[in-house]
Design a protein around this motif. Sequence first.
Motif, short mmCIF file in Angstrom:
data_model
loop_
_atom_site.label_atom_id
_atom_site.label_comp_id
_atom_site.label_asym_id
_atom_site.label_seq_id
_atom_site.Cartn_x
_atom_site.Cartn_y
_atom_site.Cartn_z
N GLY A 38 0.80 -1.20 0.00
CA GLY A 38 0.00 0.00 0.00
C GLY A 38 0.84 1.26 0.00
O GLY A 38 2.07 1.21 -0.12
N ASN A 39 0.21 2.38 0.16
CA ASN A 39 0.92 3.65 0.05
C ASN A 39 1.89 3.92 1.20
O ASN A 39 2.70 4.81 1.12
CB ASN A 39 -0.05 4.82 -0.14
N ALA A 40 1.83 3.14 2.28
CA ALA A 40 2.78 3.29 3.38
C ALA A 40 3.88 2.23 3.31
O ALA A 40 4.68 2.11 4.23
CB ALA A 40 2.04 3.19 4.72
N GLN A 66 4.71 -0.99 -3.84
CA GLN A 66 3.58 -0.20 -4.33
C GLN A 66 3.24 -0.46 -5.78
O GLN A 66 2.11 -0.24 -6.19
CB GLN A 66 3.84 1.29 -4.12
N THR A 67 4.20 -0.90 -6.57
CA THR A 67 3.98 -1.06 -8.00
C THR A 67 3.89 -2.53 -8.38
O THR A 67 4.28 -3.41 -7.60
CB THR A 67 5.12 -0.42 -8.80
N VAL A 68 3.43 -2.78 -9.58
CA VAL A 68 3.38 -4.15 -10.10
C VAL A 68 4.80 -4.74 -10.08
O VAL A 68 5.00 -5.89 -9.67
CB VAL A 68 2.79 -4.18 -11.52
N THR A 69 5.75 -3.96 -10.49
CA THR A 69 7.14 -4.42 -10.50
C THR A 69 7.61 -4.80 -9.10
O THR A 69 8.29 -5.81 -8.92
CB THR A 69 8.06 -3.34 -11.11
N ASP A 70 7.24 -4.01 -8.09
CA ASP A 70 7.61 -4.32 -6.71
C ASP A 70 7.04 -5.68 -6.29
O ASP A 70 7.76 -6.51 -5.72
CB ASP A 70 7.07 -3.26 -5.74
N THR A 123 -5.79 -2.05 -9.42
CA THR A 123 -5.17 -2.23 -10.73
C THR A 123 -3.78 -2.86 -10.60
O THR A 123 -3.39 -3.70 -11.40
CB THR A 123 -5.07 -0.90 -11.50
N VAL A 124 -3.04 -2.45 -9.58
CA VAL A 124 -1.72 -3.00 -9.32
C VAL A 124 -1.85 -4.46 -8.90
O VAL A 124 -1.15 -5.35 -9.41
CB VAL A 124 -0.98 -2.18 -8.23
N LEU A 125 -2.74 -4.73 -7.98
CA LEU A 125 -2.94 -6.10 -7.50
C LEU A 125 -3.40 -7.01 -8.64
O LEU A 125 -2.88 -8.12 -8.81
CB LEU A 125 -3.96 -6.10 -6.36
N ARG A 126 -4.33 -6.55 -9.44
CA ARG A 126 -4.83 -7.34 -10.57
C ARG A 126 -3.71 -7.66 -11.56
O ARG A 126 -3.57 -8.79 -12.03
CB ARG A 126 -5.97 -6.61 -11.26
N SER A 167 -2.18 -11.36 -12.40
CA SER A 167 -2.12 -11.83 -13.79
C SER A 167 -0.72 -12.35 -14.11
O SER A 167 -0.57 -13.39 -14.76
CB SER A 167 -2.49 -10.71 -14.76
N TYR A 168 0.29 -11.65 -13.64
CA TYR A 168 1.68 -12.08 -13.83
C TYR A 168 1.90 -13.45 -13.21
O TYR A 168 2.47 -14.36 -13.83
CB TYR A 168 2.64 -11.05 -13.23
N VAL A 169 1.44 -13.63 -11.98
CA VAL A 169 1.61 -14.91 -11.29
C VAL A 169 0.87 -16.02 -12.05
O VAL A 169 1.39 -17.12 -12.24
CB VAL A 169 1.12 -14.80 -9.83
#
Length: 69
Positions: free
Chosen positions: A1-3, A7-11, A45-48, A52-54
């Motif tokens: 999350g933001n804390a 935070q990103t898909v790459t992360d 959107t990041v989680l989705r 999808s990558y997994v």
Amino acid sequence: GNASSIQTVTDFNRKVEKADSINGWCVFLLHSIDNDGGYSPTQSTVLRSHLSYVKEHPDKYWVATFGDV
């Protein structure tokens, strides 16, 4: 999350890739999705995109509940 530093898909993807490289586990704890009022929301959107990558790599990643594991 933001804390969090994740935070990103790459992360998210890098975390599961690291776990795979050491034959380990990767467990994400989410408190909130989007702006539902919870602590440190993760964007859906990041989680989705990460999920999808997994899903695109079933030979590398197994997704299950704690009960199933």
